[in-house]
Design a protein around this motif. Structure first.
Motif, PDB file in Angstrom:
ATOM      1  N   LEU A 162      27.979   3.304   7.880  1.00 32.03           N
ATOM      2  CA  LEU A 162      26.963   3.214   6.816  1.00 32.03           C
ATOM      3  C   LEU A 162      27.173   3.674   5.325  1.00 32.03           C
ATOM      4  CD1 LEU A 162      23.719   3.926   8.801  1.00 32.03           C
ATOM      5  CD2 LEU A 162      24.692   1.640   8.346  1.00 32.03           C
ATOM      6  N   PRO A 163      27.252   2.935   4.094  1.00 33.39           N
ATOM      7  CA  PRO A 163      27.246   3.488   2.896  1.00 33.39           C
ATOM      8  C   PRO A 163      26.483   4.601   2.810  1.00 33.39           C
ATOM      9  CG  PRO A 163      26.970   0.939   2.919  1.00 33.39           C
ATOM     10  CD  PRO A 163      26.583   1.407   4.157  1.00 33.39           C
ATOM     11  N   ALA A 164      26.782   5.518   1.851  1.00 34.41           N
ATOM     12  CA  ALA A 164      25.987   6.681   1.636  1.00 34.41           C
ATOM     13  C   ALA A 164      24.559   6.276   1.290  1.00 34.41           C
ATOM     14  CB  ALA A 164      26.405   7.597   0.474  1.00 34.41           C
ATOM     15  N   GLU A 165      24.342   5.156   0.306  1.00 37.42           N
ATOM     16  CA  GLU A 165      23.086   5.118  -0.166  1.00 37.42           C
ATOM     17  C   GLU A 165      22.107   4.492   0.978  1.00 37.42           C
ATOM     18  OE1 GLU A 165      26.105   4.105  -0.906  1.00 37.42           O
ATOM     19  OE2 GLU A 165      25.907   2.586  -2.810  1.00 37.42           O
ATOM     20  N   VAL A 166      22.630   3.662   1.943  1.00 35.20           N
ATOM     21  CA  VAL A 166      22.104   3.383   2.973  1.00 35.20           C
ATOM     22  C   VAL A 166      21.807   4.342   3.970  1.00 35.20           C
ATOM     23  CG1 VAL A 166      22.109   1.585   5.001  1.00 35.20           C
ATOM     24  CG2 VAL A 166      23.230   0.999   2.761  1.00 35.20           C
ATOM     25  N   ALA A 167      22.512   5.295   4.394  1.00 36.46           N
ATOM     26  CA  ALA A 167      22.277   6.456   5.195  1.00 36.46           C
ATOM     27  C   ALA A 167      21.357   7.214   4.773  1.00 36.46           C
ATOM     28  CB  ALA A 167      23.780   6.972   5.760  1.00 36.46           C
ATOM     29  N   ALA A 168      21.233   7.429   3.601  1.00 34.83           N
ATOM     30  CA  ALA A 168      20.443   8.647   2.728  1.00 34.83           C
ATOM     31  C   ALA A 168      19.016   8.516   3.255  1.00 34.83           C
ATOM     32  CB  ALA A 168      20.418   8.323   1.302  1.00 34.83           C
ATOM     33  N   PRO A 169      18.193   9.756   3.153  1.00 32.87           N
ATOM     34  CA  PRO A 169      16.800   9.910   3.587  1.00 32.87           C
ATOM     35  C   PRO A 169      15.978   9.055   2.915  1.00 32.87           C
ATOM     36  CG  PRO A 169      17.904  12.163   3.772  1.00 32.87           C
ATOM     37  CD  PRO A 169      18.764  10.944   3.038  1.00 32.87           C
ATOM     38  N   ALA A 170      14.788   8.680   3.247  1.00 34.93           N
ATOM     39  CA  ALA A 170      13.966   7.884   2.408  1.00 34.93           C
ATOM     40  C   ALA A 170      13.407   8.408   1.190  1.00 34.93           C
ATOM     41  CB  ALA A 170      12.656   7.177   3.237  1.00 34.93           C
ATOM     42  N   TRP A 171      12.942   7.892  -0.030  1.00 30.53           N
ATOM     43  CA  TRP A 171      12.570   8.521  -1.283  1.00 30.53           C
ATOM     44  C   TRP A 171      11.193   9.318  -0.943  1.00 30.53           C
ATOM     45  CZ3 TRP A 171      13.985   8.362  -6.272  1.00 30.53           C
ATOM     46  CH2 TRP A 171      12.935   8.585  -7.306  1.00 30.53           C
ATOM     47  N   SER A 172      10.987  10.169  -1.328  1.00 30.21           N
ATOM     48  CA  SER A 172       9.929  11.363  -1.247  1.00 30.21           C
ATOM     49  C   SER A 172       9.483  11.914  -2.285  1.00 30.21           C
ATOM     50  CB  SER A 172      10.323  12.416  -0.072  1.00 30.21           C
ATOM     51  OG  SER A 172      11.252  13.089  -0.482  1.00 30.21           O
ATOM     52  N   ARG A 173      10.040  11.730  -3.365  1.00 30.64           N
ATOM     53  CA  ARG A 173       9.800  12.613  -4.742  1.00 30.64           C
ATOM     54  C   ARG A 173       8.319  11.773  -5.359  1.00 30.64           C
ATOM     55  NH1 ARG A 173      14.855  11.837  -8.436  1.00 30.64           N
ATOM     56  NH2 ARG A 173      13.362  12.924  -9.900  1.00 30.64           N
ATOM     57  N   ASP A 174       7.447  12.598  -5.917  1.00 31.55           N
ATOM     58  CA  ASP A 174       6.287  12.185  -6.361  1.00 31.55           C
ATOM     59  C   ASP A 174       6.242  12.192  -7.800  1.00 31.55           C
ATOM     60  OD1 ASP A 174       3.618  11.377  -6.665  1.00 31.55           O
ATOM     61  OD2 ASP A 174       2.712  13.497  -6.190  1.00 31.55           O
ATOM     62  N   ILE A 175       6.530  10.859  -8.548  1.00 29.75           N
ATOM     63  CA  ILE A 175       6.745  10.924  -9.905  1.00 29.75           C
ATOM     64  C   ILE A 175       5.570   9.834 -10.418  1.00 29.75           C
ATOM     65  CG2 ILE A 175       8.353  10.046 -11.844  1.00 29.75           C
ATOM     66  CD1 ILE A 175      10.452  10.689  -9.963  1.00 29.75           C
ATOM     67  N   PRO A 176       5.067  10.237 -11.431  1.00 28.44           N
ATOM     68  CA  PRO A 176       3.943   9.268 -12.150  1.00 28.44           C
ATOM     69  C   PRO A 176       4.541   7.886 -12.416  1.00 28.44           C
ATOM     70  CG  PRO A 176       3.587  11.536 -13.061  1.00 28.44           C
ATOM     71  CD  PRO A 176       4.793  11.462 -12.160  1.00 28.44           C
ATOM     72  N   GLY A 177       3.914   6.802 -11.806  1.00 26.78           N
ATOM     73  CA  GLY A 177       4.425   5.411 -12.277  1.00 26.78           C
ATOM     74  C   GLY A 177       5.347   4.899 -11.062  1.00 26.78           C
ATOM     75  N   VAL A 178       5.722   5.824 -10.164  1.00 22.99           N
ATOM     76  CA  VAL A 178       6.705   5.375  -9.210  1.00 22.99           C
ATOM     77  C   VAL A 178       6.048   5.170  -7.923  1.00 22.99           C
ATOM     78  CG1 VAL A 178       8.722   6.034  -8.037  1.00 22.99           C
ATOM     79  CG2 VAL A 178       8.903   6.623 -10.518  1.00 22.99           C
ATOM     80  N   VAL A 179       6.192   4.194  -7.068  1.00 22.20           N
ATOM     81  CA  VAL A 179       5.508   4.001  -5.748  1.00 22.20           C
ATOM     82  C   VAL A 179       6.519   3.635  -4.842  1.00 22.20           C
ATOM     83  CG1 VAL A 179       4.972   1.438  -6.424  1.00 22.20           C
ATOM     84  CG2 VAL A 179       3.677   2.569  -4.770  1.00 22.20           C
ATOM     85  N   THR A 180       6.371   4.139  -3.559  1.00 26.36           N
ATOM     86  CA  THR A 180       7.276   3.610  -2.546  1.00 26.36           C
ATOM     87  C   THR A 180       7.168   2.196  -2.257  1.00 26.36           C
ATOM     88  OG1 THR A 180       5.940   4.328  -0.802  1.00 26.36           O
ATOM     89  CG2 THR A 180       7.379   5.923  -1.852  1.00 26.36           C
ATOM     90  N   TRP A 181       7.900   1.569  -1.715  1.00 23.55           N
ATOM     91  CA  TRP A 181       8.139   0.065  -1.210  1.00 23.55           C
ATOM     92  C   TRP A 181       7.142   0.127  -0.040  1.00 23.55           C
ATOM     93  CZ3 TRP A 181      10.990  -4.329  -2.195  1.00 23.55           C
ATOM     94  CH2 TRP A 181      11.047  -5.038  -1.353  1.00 23.55           C
ATOM     95  N   GLU A 182       6.987   1.003   0.840  1.00 20.92           N
ATOM     96  CA  GLU A 182       6.089   1.089   2.106  1.00 20.92           C
ATOM     97  C   GLU A 182       4.563   1.164   1.664  1.00 20.92           C
ATOM     98  OE1 GLU A 182       9.781   1.357   3.486  1.00 20.92           O
ATOM     99  OE2 GLU A 182       9.097   2.568   2.060  1.00 20.92           O
TER     100      GLU A 182
END
Length: 552
Positions: A162-182
């Protein structure tokens, strides 16, 4: 109408093609209706059926509309190849909005241009890219970024590398204006009525020009539909076809040949986020891949794999692409290994991929191909616009259903890019070529000042514009230099400011460039000079430097 190529036209195909009078989204809707349980996507061993793909597209379209995205609004798509890219693309279309595909290599200065030029307020981004786009929320028109983590769509039991960006843990940062895909999907919004038709804008890919900033090529659902349908019929694709998708979807060739075409026919796309020749061979063997559209440098790397003989790639019945002429020796190696000819084609962002493709049963090496369905292509004198004959070199111009309406917000550039011949509007490609007795077109050179580095187009004036932001640079001229692997690479001839002459190094310049622009645009060669050649009127004589470099 140019018809010289009719003598070599594929005997099983008509010379004209009636296009559907529907939106691109309708292609997905119909394939999901016809083949609900058929795999639309396989992503590192994780399958996704057409029914699921449509369901997630509709839900994401509902979310976009709930955020205020209206018909005709532009939405940035800043992501690498993945199921989420396909879902995002078709969700934007389902919302009656316009896709703005952004090269994942682009960084802050380039992203600012896309946002300001299109007025986009929403961006759908891969998590490895979110850090570049999120800081622009509130600082520009941008209001929200939807972040996709690729690893949520892979098969956790896959044995593939797997490429590094595919294997990386899912996004978990809390930033105003940013929403996760899920979170966007879980909101469960339903979209309104789909009203986009063939004449509405669908996609605006950006193509840089000689005046500096990238220009948006306005494509309607009709023009994007044209190349998707043309490619499917030219290659005689069926719902049982399996396409290896290695070209980036932000690029019109990957978008057409590896995403829109398969969805139109109900076929399966085996998607790779990053190129890896061994993974590609394993996927061809594992999923019985039948077709693979690529760029020449990718095919060369694939065929150079010393372990290639240990994989069964006999399922392939079509392999082709473009980006540069296929070396004869490599084409012969492919033919010996697979029995297949490498089918070369030719197109631009302004033509949503191919206007010319070689006939599968009668290709010519290092050739652009012949004009495809309903394409009228000519060779004209660059200055007088007089039409040329057989074997005479001039500018390639094309008229066809896939040609752009023009450049977004740039009426002057649009006017300069078209010429009327026989009462029809022809796009001036900026490429020099000729056609032979049989109507096959060949490339000779480029009218425009452009560098072709491994199939990526680098526009010197754009790079120069970015580099002038460096405080140590007094003057800069970007030219191409020969490169054994890339074909051409980017070289910067720089006059430093007096203050920087003893303190700024070549490595300093390259490091700065890597932070400011896409990797393929970054100069790999830096030359400090005392002055740059100029004409009596003060115009930079870039061609003089270019010729000196290649004469070395």
């Amino acid at each position: 109408m140019f018809t010289r190529h009719y003598k070599v036209w594929p005997k099983d195909l008509p010379k004209t093609m009636t296009l559907p009078k529907t939106s691109l989204y309708t292609n997905l809707e119909l394939s999901a209706l016809r083949y609900p349980d058929h795999n639309a996507i396989v992503f590192y061993d994780a399958p996704m059926t057409y029914a699921r793909l449509k369901r997630e597209v509709d839900t994401m379209a509902g979310y976009l509309q709930a955020q205020g995205v209206k018909k005709g609004d532009r939405v940035l798509l800043y992501m690498q190849n993945s199921p989420q890219y396909v879902i995002s693309y078709y969700a934007i279309l389902r919302a009656d909005a316009v896709v703005i595909p952004v090269n994942p290599m682009n960084r802050a200065a380039e992203l600012e241009h896309y946002i300001s030029d299109t007025g986009s307020t929403v961006c759908m981004a891969g998590q490895e890219l979110a850090g570049f786009i999120a800081p622009l929320i509130g600082e520009t028109n941008l209001e929200q970024v939807i972040v996709a983590s690729y690893n949520t769509y892979i098969n956790p039991e896959t044995d593939l590398t797997l490429p590094a960006e595919v294997a990386a843990p899912a996004w978990s940062r809390d930033i105003p204006g940013v929403v996760t895909w899920e979170a966007a999907l879980e909101a469960g919004h339903k979209p309104g009525e789909h009203t986009a038709g063939p004449d509405d804008l669908a996609v605006i890919p950006y193509s840089s020009g000689t005046t500096g900033a990238p220009k948006g090529c306005m494509h309607t659902h009709r023009s994007v539909m044209a190349t998707a349908v043309h490619r499917v019929f030219w290659n005689l694709s069926t719902p049982d076809g399996v396409q290896l998708s290695t070209l980036p979807f932000f690029h019109v060739t990957g978008m057409t040949g590896s995403m829109n075409g398969p969805i139109f026919s109900g076929a399966t796309s085996v998607i790779m986020t990053r190129w890896d020749r061994t993974t590609a061979a394993r996927l061809i063997e594992r999923y019985k891949v039948t077709g693979w559209t690529n760029i020449v440098t990718m095919a060369v790397d694939f065929l150079s794999n010393p372990e290639l003989g240990s994989y069964d790639i006999s399922s392939l019945n079509m392999i082709g692409g473009g980006g540069a002429a296929m070396p004869v020796a490599v084409a012969e190696k492919l033919k010996k290994l697979t029995g297949l000819d490498y089918i070369e084609g030719y197109g631009l962002s302004e033509t949503m991929a191919a206007t010319h493709i070689n006939p599968g049963n009668n290709p010519k090496p290092q050739c652009l191909g012949i004009p495809v369905f309903d394409v009228d292509s000519r060779i004209i004198d660059v200055d007088t616009l007089e039409e040329k004959g057989v074997g005479e070199t001039g500018e390639i111009v094309s008229c066809g259903p896939q040609v752009t309406l023009g450049y977004w917000n740039r009426p002057v550039d649009t006017e300069a890019s078209f010429v009327e011949i026989d009462g029809k509007r022809f796009f001036r490609t900026g490429d020099l070529g000729y056609y032979d007795e049989d109507g096959y077109f060949f490339m000779v050179d480029r009218v425009k000042r452009m560098i072709n580095a491994s199939g990526f187009k680098v526009w010197p004036s754009e790079v120069e514009g970015l580099m002038y932001r460096h405080p140590s640079i007094h003057e800069v001229c970007i030219i191409s230099a020969p490169d054994p692997k890339r074909g051409e690479t980017v070289k910067a001839c720089i006059v430093l400011t007096p203050e920087a002459e003893n303190t700024t190094t070549k490595d300093d310049i390259i490091s700065w460039c890597k932070e400011q622009m896409a990797a393929y645009k970054v100069p790999t060669i830096i030359e400090f000079v005392d002055e740059l050649p100029k004409s009596p009127t003060g115009k930079l004589m870039w061609r003089t430097l270019q010729e000196q470099e290649w004469q070395k």
